[in-house]
Design a protein around this motif. Structure first.
Motif, PDB file in Angstrom:
ATOM      1  N   GLU A 187       0.821  -1.203   0.000  1.00 31.52           N
ATOM      2  CA  GLU A 187       0.000   0.000   0.000  1.00 31.52           C
ATOM      3  C   GLU A 187       0.860   1.259   0.000  1.00 31.52           C
ATOM      4  O   GLU A 187       1.842   1.357   0.734  1.00 31.52           O
ATOM      5  N   VAL A 189       0.647   5.400   0.556  1.00 28.48           N
ATOM      6  CA  VAL A 189      -0.192   6.453   1.136  1.00 28.48           C
ATOM      7  C   VAL A 189       0.138   7.777   0.463  1.00 28.48           C
ATOM      8  O   VAL A 189       1.299   8.193   0.401  1.00 28.48           O
ATOM      9  N   ARG A 236      -1.852  10.634  -7.799  1.00 31.39           N
ATOM     10  CA  ARG A 236      -2.678   9.431  -7.855  1.00 31.39           C
ATOM     11  C   ARG A 236      -2.568   8.749  -9.215  1.00 31.39           C
ATOM     12  O   ARG A 236      -2.386   7.521  -9.292  1.00 31.39           O
ATOM     13  N   ARG A 251      -2.966  -0.128  -4.786  1.00 27.25           N
ATOM     14  CA  ARG A 251      -3.368  -0.144  -3.367  1.00 27.25           C
ATOM     15  C   ARG A 251      -2.965   1.206  -2.794  1.00 27.25           C
ATOM     16  O   ARG A 251      -1.812   1.418  -2.402  1.00 27.25           O
ATOM     17  N   ILE A 252      -3.911   2.113  -2.783  1.00 22.83           N
ATOM     18  CA  ILE A 252      -3.608   3.497  -2.416  1.00 22.83           C
ATOM     19  C   ILE A 252      -4.509   3.926  -1.259  1.00 22.83           C
ATOM     20  O   ILE A 252      -5.719   3.699  -1.282  1.00 22.83           O
ATOM     21  N   ALA A 253      -3.878   4.553  -0.268  1.00 20.83           N
ATOM     22  CA  ALA A 253      -4.615   5.153   0.847  1.00 20.83           C
ATOM     23  C   ALA A 253      -4.295   6.647   0.881  1.00 20.83           C
ATOM     24  O   ALA A 253      -3.369   7.115   0.199  1.00 20.83           O
ATOM     25  N   PHE A 254      -5.056   7.376   1.666  1.00 19.58           N
ATOM     26  CA  PHE A 254      -4.903   8.831   1.691  1.00 19.58           C
ATOM     27  C   PHE A 254      -4.899   9.339   3.134  1.00 19.58           C
ATOM     28  O   PHE A 254      -5.562   8.774   4.011  1.00 19.58           O
ATOM     29  N   LYS A 255      -4.123  10.393   3.349  1.00 18.68           N
ATOM     30  CA  LYS A 255      -4.106  11.084   4.637  1.00 18.68           C
ATOM     31  C   LYS A 255      -4.069  12.586   4.382  1.00 18.68           C
ATOM     32  O   LYS A 255      -3.509  13.026   3.370  1.00 18.68           O
ATOM     33  N   TRP A 260       0.205  13.209   6.847  1.00 22.51           N
ATOM     34  CA  TRP A 260       0.981  12.402   5.896  1.00 22.51           C
ATOM     35  C   TRP A 260       2.463  12.736   5.951  1.00 22.51           C
ATOM     36  O   TRP A 260       3.314  11.848   5.966  1.00 22.51           O
TER      37      TRP A 260
END
Length: 328
Positions: A187, A189, A236, A251-255, A260
């Motif tokens: 993943e 982020v 992205r 597999r990408i997440a965000f903060k 971050w």
């Protein structure tokens, strides 16, 4: 053909520029500290004159500008001027002696944008010392061009990339481990919604731009130009593309950015902060219309070439024995 002195010609752009100049039958003098090895082999390196000069030391002694003038250049391409006194010492020694002076500036003369893509008519608003120094050199050179006729052209490369270079990655720093993470399918982020942008340019396209500026001198002298690929990419979009190069589902997440950035350390944090808060996106319409500049590489094509070279060099490490055949 012209006698051309390239200051800093053994670096990344020079590795493409010097061969192009030799192939066009220019007489080329490469001035460097003698410590860098060109990234790409080419017969041109045996066909030029290599001069070893430590610019910093000779500037302190007040000799650098005179030493360059004594090489009798018709054109000077200055890849490594980083503050105004450095540029001024050189220019004063070259006044009335050369036909064209090309100064390598940076898109870092821009800080935050009010409209995108940015155009050269937008006023510089640098947000760090590096960008402020480049902007000060630009402003002084362009004023000299207007008031005294000094034949200066300024060009602003984006995030330079190509074989032998660590590209700015999808989180905005130069750490190749990010590509290894993606290659494993782990993943990644991203800040906010991942819609911030980075704007790369292949070193060979910077070299192409310089050739076009020289060949269209009347249109380039007294002007500044963005020198980037045709389009910037979002973090992205960049990340998703790289996952697919390695045959992985993204597999990408965000903060939120402020959270971050705390997950990064040292140079990675500095690099990511600088690229993300600028979110570079620049127009090349001026270069296209006035100089006929047409980048050979898209951002992704340029990055892809770098990634494949890093895989071959073992700097991007994958999950299996078949990894070297992946990455597109």
């Amino acid at each position: 053909m012209s006698r051309i002195v390239v200051i800093g010609g053994s670096g990344h752009v020079g590795s493409y520029l010097v061969p192009r100049l030799v192939e066009l039958r220019h007489e080329v003098v490469n001035v460097s500290r003698g410590t860098a090895v060109p990234y790409r082999p080419h017969f041109a390196w045996q066909a030029i004159e290599n001069i070893v000069i430590d610019r910093v030391a000779e500037e302190k002694a007040g000799r650098f500008g005179t030493m360059i003038a004594e090489l009798r250049p018709e054109i000077v391409i200055d890849m490594i001027s980083f503050d105004l006194p450095s540029a001024q010492q050189l220019v004063e020694a070259l006044r009335g002696k050369i036909e064209h002076y090309l100064f390598c500036s940076s898109i870092w003369v821009y800080g935050r944008f009010f409209a995108v893509p940015s155009i050269e008519a937008d006023p510089p608003n640098p947000i760090d010392t590096y960008g402020a120094n480049k902007a000060a050199i630009e402003a002084w050179l362009l004023r000299q061009a207007r008031l005294t006729g000094f034949p200066a052209t300024c060009f602003r490369p984006g995030h330079i990339v190509g074989e032998g270079w660590n590209p700015i990655n999808p989180i905005g720093n130069a750490n190749p481990a990010v590509f290894s993470l993606i290659a494993r399918g782990d993943e990644l982020v991203l800040p906010n919604l991942g819609l911030e942008t980075v704007h790369h340019v292949h070193a060979d396209d910077v070299a192409q731009w310089i050739i076009r500026a020289i060949e269209n001198r009347a249109a380039s002298i007294g002007e500044a130009f963005n020198t980037v690929s045709e389009q910037a990419v979002t973090l992205r979009g960049y990340a998703e593309t790289v996952y697919r190069w390695f045959g992985k589902e993204p597999r990408i997440a965000f903060k939120p950015f402020d959270e971050w950035i705390l997950d990064l350390e040292g140079d990675d944090a500095v690099g990511s902060r600088g690229h993300v808060i600028r979110s570079s996106c620049h127009s090349i319409e001026k270069s296209r219309q006035r100089l006929g500049y047409q980048p050979r590489y898209t951002s992704f094509e340029a990055i892809h070439e770098s990634v494949r070279a890093l895989i071959a060099a073992g700097k991007i490490v994958g999950p299996d024995d078949d990894f070297a055949s992946k990455g597109g």
